[in-house]
Design a protein around this motif. Structure first.
Motif, short mmCIF file in Angstrom:
data_model
loop_
_atom_site.label_atom_id
_atom_site.label_comp_id
_atom_site.label_asym_id
_atom_site.label_seq_id
_atom_site.Cartn_x
_atom_site.Cartn_y
_atom_site.Cartn_z
N THR A 1 -5.11 0.33 -46.08
CA THR A 1 -5.53 0.85 -44.85
C THR A 1 -5.24 2.44 -45.02
O THR A 1 -4.09 2.88 -45.41
CB THR A 1 -5.02 0.48 -43.67
OG1 THR A 1 -5.26 -0.88 -43.68
CG2 THR A 1 -5.45 1.00 -42.46
N ALA B 1 -5.00 6.34 -42.85
CA ALA B 1 -5.11 7.22 -41.79
C ALA B 1 -5.32 8.72 -41.99
O ALA B 1 -4.19 9.09 -42.81
CB ALA B 1 -3.82 7.08 -40.90
N LYS C 1 -11.27 0.31 -44.15
CA LYS C 1 -9.93 -0.03 -43.23
C LYS C 1 -9.27 1.61 -43.04
O LYS C 1 -8.55 2.06 -43.76
CB LYS C 1 -8.96 -1.02 -43.90
CG LYS C 1 -9.34 -2.53 -43.95
CD LYS C 1 -8.37 -3.34 -44.25
CE LYS C 1 -7.67 -3.14 -45.46
NZ LYS C 1 -6.77 -4.21 -45.60
N HIS C 2 -9.81 2.14 -42.11
CA HIS C 2 -9.46 3.43 -41.97
C HIS C 2 -9.31 3.91 -40.28
O HIS C 2 -9.89 3.28 -39.36
CB HIS C 2 -10.46 4.42 -42.55
CG HIS C 2 -11.80 4.42 -41.65
ND1 HIS C 2 -12.87 3.74 -41.90
CD2 HIS C 2 -12.08 5.43 -40.62
CE1 HIS C 2 -13.86 3.94 -41.05
NE2 HIS C 2 -13.38 4.89 -40.14
N PHE C 3 -8.56 5.11 -40.29
CA PHE C 3 -8.30 5.63 -38.89
C PHE C 3 -8.35 6.89 -39.23
O PHE C 3 -7.66 7.69 -40.21
CB PHE C 3 -6.75 5.24 -38.29
CG PHE C 3 -6.49 3.94 -38.21
CD1 PHE C 3 -7.08 3.19 -36.99
CD2 PHE C 3 -5.74 2.94 -39.07
CE1 PHE C 3 -6.67 1.66 -36.69
CE2 PHE C 3 -5.56 1.67 -38.64
CZ PHE C 3 -6.09 1.01 -37.55
N SER D 1 -1.07 1.31 -37.10
CA SER D 1 -0.80 0.57 -38.12
C SER D 1 -0.76 -1.02 -37.73
O SER D 1 -0.84 -1.65 -38.84
CB SER D 1 0.50 0.93 -38.95
OG SER D 1 1.83 0.52 -38.45
N THR E 1 -6.27 -3.45 -36.05
CA THR E 1 -7.49 -3.64 -37.06
C THR E 1 -8.76 -2.84 -36.04
O THR E 1 -9.60 -3.09 -36.62
CB THR E 1 -7.57 -4.98 -37.37
OG1 THR E 1 -8.01 -5.80 -36.17
CG2 THR E 1 -6.58 -5.75 -37.94
N HIS E 2 -8.17 -2.17 -35.27
CA HIS E 2 -9.30 -1.39 -34.58
C HIS E 2 -9.73 -0.14 -35.22
O HIS E 2 -9.09 1.29 -34.70
CB HIS E 2 -8.94 -1.00 -33.14
CG HIS E 2 -8.72 -2.31 -31.97
ND1 HIS E 2 -9.80 -2.48 -31.51
CD2 HIS E 2 -7.57 -3.18 -31.85
CE1 HIS E 2 -9.31 -3.75 -30.65
NE2 HIS E 2 -8.19 -4.14 -30.93
N TYR E 3 -10.21 -0.26 -36.46
CA TYR E 3 -10.52 0.98 -37.23
C TYR E 3 -11.56 1.90 -36.59
O TYR E 3 -12.17 1.52 -35.86
CB TYR E 3 -10.92 0.55 -38.65
CG TYR E 3 -9.93 -0.63 -39.30
CD1 TYR E 3 -8.56 -0.08 -39.54
CD2 TYR E 3 -10.44 -1.84 -39.64
CE1 TYR E 3 -7.76 -1.08 -40.19
CE2 TYR E 3 -9.43 -2.79 -40.30
CZ TYR E 3 -8.31 -2.24 -40.54
OH TYR E 3 -7.29 -3.41 -41.11
#
Length: 286
Positions: A95, A97, A142-144, A203, A206-208
Motif C-alpha cells: 500500500t 500513501a 492500494k493507494h492513499f 494505514s 482499506t478505504h483507498y
C-alpha cells in the motif's frame, strides 16, 4: 506492520516516522541519500531489500520558485518519482500513501475545496504534484493520496530556510517592533504531527482513494500570525499588508482551503481545529 517513509528526515517525514513507531510499527526511514526516487533501478533495489508493506512517499521537490525555474527536475522528482514508487508497490502488493498539496487548485472557488472539485494548478509545483497523484492512483490499486495545506512541524523546513511560518513569525517578533502580513490569502494551517497521525489511521484502513487532510477551519496568514502571537503572549504591532505589498515570483492560489469530506465520510478524520493544532505544536515546542 513494516512501514517505509521516503523523505524521513523532512519536516513531515520525521513526524511520520515517530507516529508509526509510537504505534508499534517497524519503520524504515529513507532519506534522499538512501533512495533516489527519480531512478527506477534505485527505487526497486532499495524497496526490494526492505520489502515494506506500507509506503509513505513524502519525497518531493517542493520549493515553488525552484520548481518554476527547473520544471524538468520538478517533474522528475514529483511525478516520475511517484510513478516508480507506485510501480514497485503495485508489483509487491504493498500500500502506498502519496502526500500532495493544496496547490493543485487555482483558488478561484472561494469556498473549501472538496475531493471532487476539478484540480487546476497555477504553477509547476502544483502541476507536477497533480501528475504524481495521477500516477499513484492509476498504478497502485492500494493507494492513499493526501492533499495537505500550509504545513508546519518541528523538523526544520529546508525549502523555507529552516523556519516554518510559526518559527519565522516568532523570530521576526524578536527582531522588529512591527510586522506586516498578508490578509488576502486563506489556508488551513496544519501541523505535521496531525498529518502523521492521520496516515497511521489510514494505514489500518482499506478505504483507498483521494483525501483532503488538513485541520478544521481556515484563516488568512495575517489571522494565523495574530493567533501565534496571542497564544505565545508575544507583544508586537501586527498590521495587514497592503494588496500587492509582497508580490510573489510565482502564481499561487489566494484561497486553498480544503474540506476533509472523504475522511469524514469514512469516519477516519483525526484533525482538530487549526487553533488547537497550533496550541499542540506550541506545547510540544517548549
Amino acid at each position: 506492520m513494516k512501514v517505509a517513509v521516503l523523505g524521513s528526515n523532512g519536516q513531515l517525514g520525521s513526524d511520520v516516522c515517530a507516529a508509526f513507531l509510537r504505534n508499534g510499527d517497524q519503520v524504515i526511514g529513507l532519506t534522499h541519500s538512501d533512495i533516489e526516487v527519480t531512478s527506477p533501478s534505485a527505487v526497486n533495489a532499495v524497496l526490494t531489500a526492505s520489502m515494506p508493506e506500507f509506503i509513505v512517499n513524502t519525497a518531493a521537490m517542493h520549493h515553488v520558485d525552484k520548481c518554476e525555474a527547473d520544471p524538468l527536475a520538478a517533474f522528475q522528482g514529483n511525478a516520475m518519482g511517484a510513478k516508480y514508487v507506485a510501480q514497485w508497490a503495485q508489483q509487491a502488493g504493498a500500500t502506498i500513501a502519496y502526500v500532495s498539496t493544496d496547490y493543485v487548485f487555482d483558488g478561484k472557488k472561494g469556498a473549501p475545496y472538496l475531493e471532487i472539485d476539478a484540480a487546476v494548478p497555477l504553477n509547476t509545483y502544483g502541476i507536477t504534484k497533480l501528475a504524481g497523484e495521477n500516477y499513484t492512483a492509476a498504478i497502485a490499486p492500494k493507494h492513499f493520496v493526501l492533499r495537505v495545506s500550509a504545513i508546519y512541524g518541528h523538523q526544520p523546513c529546508r525549502a523555507k530556510g529552516g523556519l516554518n511560518f510559526v518559527e519565522m513569525m516568532l523570530k521576526l517578533s524578536r527582531e522588529r517592533d512591527e510586522l506586516r502580513v498578508v490578509d488576502d490569502e486563506f489556508v488551513s494551517p496544519t501541523p505535521t504531527a496531525q498529518i502523521a497521525e492521520q496516515l497511521v489511521a489510514l494505514s489500518r484502513s482499506t478505504h483507498y482513494g483521494l483525501y483532503h487532510a488538513t485541520t478544521e477551519g481556515s484563516c488568512s496568514w495575517y489571522e494565523f500570525a495574530d493567533e501565534i502571537f496571542r497564544a505565545t503572549g508575544t507583544k508586537i504591532r501586527l498590521e495587514k499588508a497592503r494588496p500587492g505589498e509582497f508580490p510573489a515570483k510565482v502564481l499561487r492560489p489566494k484561497y486553498s482551503v480544503l474540506e476533509n469530506h472523504a475522511l469524514k465520510a469514512a469516519q477516519l478524520n483525526v484533525f482538530t481545529d487549526w487553533r488547537d493544532g497550533l496550541e499542540g505544536y506550541l506545547r510540544a515546542r517548549t
